[in-house]
Design a protein around this motif. Structure first.
Motif, PDB file in Angstrom:
ATOM      1  N   UNK A   1       0.823  -1.203   0.000  1.00  0.00           N
ATOM      2  CA  UNK A   1       0.000   0.000   0.000  1.00  0.00           C
ATOM      3  C   UNK A   1       0.855   1.249   0.000  1.00  0.00           C
ATOM      4  N   UNK A   2       2.138   1.120   0.328  1.00  0.00           N
ATOM      5  CA  UNK A   2       3.030   2.276   0.360  1.00  0.00           C
ATOM      6  C   UNK A   2       4.074   2.236  -0.751  1.00  0.00           C
ATOM      7  N   UNK A   3       3.790   1.536  -1.835  1.00  0.00           N
ATOM      8  CA  UNK A   3       4.821   1.298  -2.845  1.00  0.00           C
ATOM      9  C   UNK A   3       5.399   2.561  -3.467  1.00  0.00           C
ATOM     10  N   UNK A   4       4.673   3.175  -4.358  1.00  0.00           N
ATOM     11  CA  UNK A   4       5.239   4.303  -5.090  1.00  0.00           C
ATOM     12  C   UNK A   4       4.338   5.510  -4.926  1.00  0.00           C
ATOM     13  N   UNK A   5       4.876   6.563  -4.363  1.00  0.00           N
ATOM     14  CA  UNK A   5       4.126   7.803  -4.193  1.00  0.00           C
ATOM     15  C   UNK A   5       4.793   8.843  -5.068  1.00  0.00           C
ATOM     16  N   UNK A   6       4.150   9.158  -6.171  1.00  0.00           N
ATOM     17  CA  UNK A   6       4.735  10.148  -7.067  1.00  0.00           C
ATOM     18  C   UNK A   6       5.954   9.586  -7.755  1.00  0.00           C
TER      19      UNK A   6
ATOM     20  N   UNK B   1       9.022   8.687  -6.368  1.00  0.00           N
ATOM     21  CA  UNK B   1      10.061   8.091  -5.539  1.00  0.00           C
ATOM     22  C   UNK B   1       9.650   6.694  -5.077  1.00  0.00           C
ATOM     23  N   UNK B   2      10.645   5.909  -4.735  1.00  0.00           N
ATOM     24  CA  UNK B   2      10.442   4.555  -4.240  1.00  0.00           C
ATOM     25  C   UNK B   2      10.751   4.557  -2.752  1.00  0.00           C
ATOM     26  N   UNK B   3       9.907   3.901  -1.972  1.00  0.00           N
ATOM     27  CA  UNK B   3      10.133   3.795  -0.534  1.00  0.00           C
ATOM     28  C   UNK B   3      11.100   2.646  -0.276  1.00  0.00           C
ATOM     29  N   UNK B   4      12.132   2.924   0.514  1.00  0.00           N
ATOM     30  CA  UNK B   4      13.130   1.902   0.849  1.00  0.00           C
ATOM     31  C   UNK B   4      13.100   1.630   2.349  1.00  0.00           C
ATOM     32  N   UNK B   5      13.218   0.383   2.694  1.00  0.00           N
ATOM     33  CA  UNK B   5      13.358  -0.021   4.091  1.00  0.00           C
ATOM     34  C   UNK B   5      14.529  -0.995   4.141  1.00  0.00           C
ATOM     35  N   UNK B   6      15.247  -0.963   5.237  1.00  0.00           N
ATOM     36  CA  UNK B   6      16.473  -1.760   5.359  1.00  0.00           C
ATOM     37  C   UNK B   6      16.361  -2.714   6.537  1.00  0.00           C
TER      38      UNK B   6
ATOM     39  N   UNK C   1      12.105  -1.142  -9.659  1.00  0.00           N
ATOM     40  CA  UNK C   1      12.764  -1.107  -8.357  1.00  0.00           C
ATOM     41  C   UNK C   1      11.857  -1.652  -7.260  1.00  0.00           C
ATOM     42  N   UNK C   2      10.561  -1.352  -7.346  1.00  0.00           N
ATOM     43  CA  UNK C   2       9.617  -1.883  -6.357  1.00  0.00           C
ATOM     44  C   UNK C   2       9.587  -3.403  -6.391  1.00  0.00           C
ATOM     45  N   UNK C   3       9.532  -3.955  -7.606  1.00  0.00           N
ATOM     46  CA  UNK C   3       9.484  -5.415  -7.745  1.00  0.00           C
ATOM     47  C   UNK C   3      10.768  -6.048  -7.227  1.00  0.00           C
ATOM     48  N   UNK C   4      11.911  -5.445  -7.549  1.00  0.00           N
ATOM     49  CA  UNK C   4      13.193  -5.971  -7.056  1.00  0.00           C
ATOM     50  C   UNK C   4      13.272  -5.847  -5.536  1.00  0.00           C
ATOM     51  N   UNK C   5      12.796  -4.735  -4.998  1.00  0.00           N
ATOM     52  CA  UNK C   5      12.797  -4.537  -3.546  1.00  0.00           C
ATOM     53  C   UNK C   5      11.943  -5.601  -2.870  1.00  0.00           C
ATOM     54  N   UNK C   6      10.751  -5.844  -3.396  1.00  0.00           N
ATOM     55  CA  UNK C   6       9.849  -6.816  -2.791  1.00  0.00           C
ATOM     56  C   UNK C   6      10.345  -8.250  -2.944  1.00  0.00           C
ATOM     57  N   UNK C   7      11.177  -8.499  -3.957  1.00  0.00           N
ATOM     58  CA  UNK C   7      11.782  -9.819  -4.147  1.00  0.00           C
ATOM     59  C   UNK C   7      13.113  -9.932  -3.407  1.00  0.00           C
ATOM     60  N   UNK C   8      13.464  -8.896  -2.637  1.00  0.00           N
ATOM     61  CA  UNK C   8      14.726  -8.823  -1.904  1.00  0.00           C
ATOM     62  C   UNK C   8      15.938  -8.956  -2.813  1.00  0.00           C
TER      63      UNK C   8
ATOM     64  N   UNK D   1      21.254  -0.983  -6.891  1.00  0.00           N
ATOM     65  CA  UNK D   1      21.564  -2.135  -7.753  1.00  0.00           C
ATOM     66  C   UNK D   1      20.456  -3.171  -7.654  1.00  0.00           C
ATOM     67  N   UNK D   2      20.199  -3.863  -8.766  1.00  0.00           N
ATOM     68  CA  UNK D   2      19.261  -4.981  -8.811  1.00  0.00           C
ATOM     69  C   UNK D   2      20.072  -6.225  -9.138  1.00  0.00           C
TER      70      UNK D   2
END
Length: 197
Positions: free
Chosen positions: A55-60, A62-67, A158-165, A185-186
């Motif tokens: 629900x918080x994927x892409x706002x405008x 930018x991509x949201x990143x969490x570490x 980037x969202x898909x790569x982020x969600x796939x770790x 990097x992906x």
């Protein structure tokens, strides 16, 4: 000979406008140079991202990143946790792992001195509220590197790569613990690199 004496302490409008423009330009230049200084001189660490709620994927744009260093277990904190609400920041000692990523080795609500090859990262200021539980949950902190701006429409990959770790982020950290994203990097292949200016 009589005349009207000029008022003392009064600046002509053109001079006042020039002074205001110079001050604004200097302030903007300082902000740009402080960011560029971190990218140019900071120590580089590689951080592993973790999935974010869709629900918080892409706002405008930018991509949201969490570490994995965004959630810190209480056992990691040197000196314990505050017992009263406090406006504070967290200092996190990062240590390089065998896989090349950096992970949290220690945390504190007081500044930590770097030791050996570790790097100390400082969180953004936040209000800490102590837990009433005997076993408090992890503490969530932001480092100011949780958003990465991309050209419009290019965030989905980037969202898909982020969600796939499969997304990793190279970050530069200066001696004061402030961080800037240097590269995304992906699967280990750089896809975005942040310019100095």
């Amino acid at each position: 000979m009589t005349g009207i004496a000029p008022k003392r302490g009064w600046l002509p409008p053109l001079v006042a406008a020039l002074i205001a423009a110079v001050l604004q330009t200097a302030a903007l230049g300082y902000m740009v140079e402080s960011r560029a200084s971190i990218l140019r001189n900071g120590k580089e660490v590689l951080l592993k991202t973790v999935p974010v709620d869709p629900r918080d994927l892409l706002r405008g744009d930018y991509v949201i990143l969490s570490y994995d260093i965004s959630w810190l277990p209480p056992a990691l904190f040197k000196g314990g946790l505050p017992t009263a609400p406090a406006e504070t920041a967290v200092f996190v000692r990062l240590a390089k792992q065998p896989d090349g990523f950096w992970a949290a080795a220690e945390a504190s609500f007081k500044p930590l001195a770097p030791v050996d090859d570790s790097v100390v990262l400082q969180s953004q200021p936040f209000t800490y509220y102590p837990s009433s539980s005997e076993n408090p949950s992890s503490i969530n902190v932001d480092y100011g590197i949780e958003r990465f701006y991309v050209p419009e429409g290019e965030g989905r990959v980037l969202e898909q790569a982020r969600n796939a770790e499969a997304l990793s982020v190279s970050v530069r950290i200066n001696d004061a613990g402030r961080a800037q994203i240097r590269q995304i990097a992906v699967e280990g292949t750089p896809v975005y690199e942040e310019p100095l200016y």
